[in-house]
Motif scaffolding. Sequence first.
Motif, PDB file in Angstrom:
ATOM      1  N   HIS A   9       0.762  -1.186  -0.347  1.00  0.00           N
ATOM      2  CA  HIS A   9       0.124  -0.007   0.668  1.00  0.00           C
ATOM      3  C   HIS A   9       1.108   1.091   0.023  1.00  0.00           C
ATOM      4  CE1 HIS A   9      -3.319   2.273   0.445  1.00  0.00           C
ATOM      5  NE2 HIS A   9      -2.837   3.014   2.088  1.00  0.00           N
ATOM      6  N   GLN A  10       2.034   0.641   0.376  1.00  0.00           N
ATOM      7  CA  GLN A  10       2.887   2.401   0.681  1.00  0.00           C
ATOM      8  C   GLN A  10       3.147   2.365  -0.965  1.00  0.00           C
ATOM      9  OE1 GLN A  10       5.643   0.298   3.959  1.00  0.00           O
ATOM     10  NE2 GLN A  10       5.010   1.814   5.191  1.00  0.00           N
ATOM     11  N   ILE A  11       3.820   1.130  -2.090  1.00  0.00           N
ATOM     12  CA  ILE A  11       4.749   1.772  -2.752  1.00  0.00           C
ATOM     13  C   ILE A  11       4.237   1.787  -4.485  1.00  0.00           C
ATOM     14  CG2 ILE A  11       6.421   1.358  -1.452  1.00  0.00           C
ATOM     15  CD1 ILE A  11       6.418  -1.661  -2.665  1.00  0.00           C
ATOM     16  N   GLU A  12       3.033   1.223  -3.795  1.00  0.00           N
ATOM     17  CA  GLU A  12       2.687   0.794  -5.541  1.00  0.00           C
ATOM     18  C   GLU A  12       1.664   1.992  -6.030  1.00  0.00           C
ATOM     19  OE1 GLU A  12      -0.042  -2.836  -4.705  1.00  0.00           O
ATOM     20  OE2 GLU A  12       1.538  -4.419  -4.934  1.00  0.00           O
ATOM     21  N   GLY A  13       1.040   2.729  -5.494  1.00  0.00           N
ATOM     22  CA  GLY A  13       0.669   4.209  -5.798  1.00  0.00           C
ATOM     23  C   GLY A  13      -0.857   3.357  -6.955  1.00  0.00           C
ATOM     24  N   ASN A  14      -1.786   4.567  -6.154  1.00  0.00           N
ATOM     25  CA  ASN A  14      -2.843   3.999  -7.378  1.00  0.00           C
ATOM     26  C   ASN A  14      -3.307   2.203  -7.323  1.00  0.00           C
ATOM     27  OD1 ASN A  14      -4.757   5.412  -8.027  1.00  0.00           O
ATOM     28  ND2 ASN A  14      -4.513   5.891  -9.957  1.00  0.00           N
ATOM     29  N   ASN A  15      -3.661   1.582  -6.389  1.00  0.00           N
ATOM     30  CA  ASN A  15      -4.014   0.703  -6.773  1.00  0.00           C
ATOM     31  C   ASN A  15      -5.473   0.280  -6.444  1.00  0.00           C
ATOM     32  OD1 ASN A  15      -3.813  -2.431  -6.534  1.00  0.00           O
ATOM     33  ND2 ASN A  15      -2.693  -2.747  -5.300  1.00  0.00           N
ATOM     34  N   THR A  16      -5.507   0.397  -7.737  1.00  0.00           N
ATOM     35  CA  THR A  16      -7.198   0.195  -8.106  1.00  0.00           C
ATOM     36  C   THR A  16      -7.449  -1.160  -7.723  1.00  0.00           C
ATOM     37  OG1 THR A  16      -7.304   0.250 -10.394  1.00  0.00           O
ATOM     38  CG2 THR A  16      -7.395   1.838  -9.074  1.00  0.00           C
ATOM     39  N   THR A  17      -7.125  -1.855  -7.189  1.00  0.00           N
ATOM     40  CA  THR A  17      -7.695  -3.324  -7.782  1.00  0.00           C
ATOM     41  C   THR A  17      -7.478  -4.052  -6.005  1.00  0.00           C
ATOM     42  OG1 THR A  17      -5.259  -4.290  -8.193  1.00  0.00           O
ATOM     43  CG2 THR A  17      -6.476  -4.016  -9.918  1.00  0.00           C
ATOM     44  N   SER A  18      -7.074  -3.186  -4.911  1.00  0.00           N
ATOM     45  CA  SER A  18      -6.703  -3.197  -3.808  1.00  0.00           C
ATOM     46  C   SER A  18      -8.543  -3.285  -2.941  1.00  0.00           C
ATOM     47  CB  SER A  18      -5.354  -2.522  -3.320  1.00  0.00           C
ATOM     48  OG  SER A  18      -5.542  -2.215  -1.721  1.00  0.00           O
ATOM     49  N   ASP A  19      -8.583  -3.928  -2.028  1.00  0.00           N
ATOM     50  CA  ASP A  19      -9.364  -3.522  -1.157  1.00  0.00           C
ATOM     51  C   ASP A  19      -9.695  -2.864  -0.489  1.00  0.00           C
ATOM     52  OD1 ASP A  19     -10.137  -6.215  -1.999  1.00  0.00           O
ATOM     53  OD2 ASP A  19     -10.014  -7.057  -0.554  1.00  0.00           O
ATOM     54  N   ILE A  31     -11.143   7.763   6.614  1.00  0.00           N
ATOM     55  CA  ILE A  31      -9.859   7.818   5.618  1.00  0.00           C
ATOM     56  C   ILE A  31      -9.446   9.095   5.971  1.00  0.00           C
ATOM     57  CG2 ILE A  31      -8.583   7.201   4.703  1.00  0.00           C
ATOM     58  CD1 ILE A  31      -9.023   5.055   6.710  1.00  0.00           C
ATOM     59  N   PRO A  32      -9.343  10.143   6.147  1.00  0.00           N
ATOM     60  CA  PRO A  32      -9.236  11.565   5.739  1.00  0.00           C
ATOM     61  C   PRO A  32      -8.709  12.238   4.561  1.00  0.00           C
ATOM     62  CG  PRO A  32      -7.763  11.411   7.742  1.00  0.00           C
ATOM     63  CD  PRO A  32      -8.152   9.903   7.348  1.00  0.00           C
ATOM     64  N   GLU A  33      -7.252  11.435   4.259  1.00  0.00           N
ATOM     65  CA  GLU A  33      -6.808  10.888   3.128  1.00  0.00           C
ATOM     66  C   GLU A  33      -6.653   9.845   2.493  1.00  0.00           C
ATOM     67  OE1 GLU A  33      -2.775  13.350   3.704  1.00  0.00           O
ATOM     68  OE2 GLU A  33      -4.483  15.210   5.182  1.00  0.00           O
ATOM     69  N   PRO A  34      -6.961   9.631   1.241  1.00  0.00           N
ATOM     70  CA  PRO A  34      -7.028   8.125   0.702  1.00  0.00           C
ATOM     71  C   PRO A  34      -5.942   8.503  -0.580  1.00  0.00           C
ATOM     72  CG  PRO A  34      -9.266   9.766   0.437  1.00  0.00           C
ATOM     73  CD  PRO A  34      -8.424   9.975   0.737  1.00  0.00           C
ATOM     74  N   SER A  35      -5.303   7.242  -0.326  1.00  0.00           N
ATOM     75  CA  SER A  35      -3.771   7.257  -0.676  1.00  0.00           C
ATOM     76  C   SER A  35      -3.877   7.703  -2.608  1.00  0.00           C
ATOM     77  CB  SER A  35      -3.731   5.659  -1.656  1.00  0.00           C
ATOM     78  OG  SER A  35      -4.259   4.759  -2.010  1.00  0.00           O
ATOM     79  N   GLY A  36      -2.802   7.921  -3.402  1.00  0.00           N
ATOM     80  CA  GLY A  36      -3.154   8.265  -4.539  1.00  0.00           C
ATOM     81  C   GLY A  36      -1.509   7.891  -4.739  1.00  0.00           C
ATOM     82  N   ASP A  37      -1.188   8.489  -5.856  1.00  0.00           N
ATOM     83  CA  ASP A  37       0.126   7.818  -6.204  1.00  0.00           C
ATOM     84  C   ASP A  37       0.898   7.894  -5.664  1.00  0.00           C
ATOM     85  OD1 ASP A  37      -0.986   8.005  -9.106  1.00  0.00           O
ATOM     86  OD2 ASP A  37      -0.604   9.364  -9.217  1.00  0.00           O
ATOM     87  N   ALA A  38       2.113   7.074  -5.673  1.00  0.00           N
ATOM     88  CA  ALA A  38       3.570   6.065  -5.036  1.00  0.00           C
ATOM     89  C   ALA A  38       4.260   6.117  -6.052  1.00  0.00           C
ATOM     90  CB  ALA A  38       2.798   5.400  -4.184  1.00  0.00           C
TER      91      ALA A  38
END
Length: 62
Positions: A9-19, A31-38
């Motif tokens: 989750h920390q390094i893949e970035g924008n992994n839209t196939t992740s639960d 979650i106040p700040e959803p993940s984005g590109d990493a």
Amino acid sequence: MFGASTAAHQIEGNNTTSDWWAFEQRTGSFIPEPSGDAADSFHRWPEDMDLLAGLGFNAYRF
């Protein structure tokens, strides 16, 4: 041994196939700040391993 560790989750970035990504994007998520590109390690992992080896690391935990 000397190395590094990370989590997908920390390094893949924008992994839209992740639960977890789906959970973050859900309306009303706490979650106040959803993940984005990493670092895009999903596609660049061979280069990442070369960088770690170049630093003298001999261990990696993913």
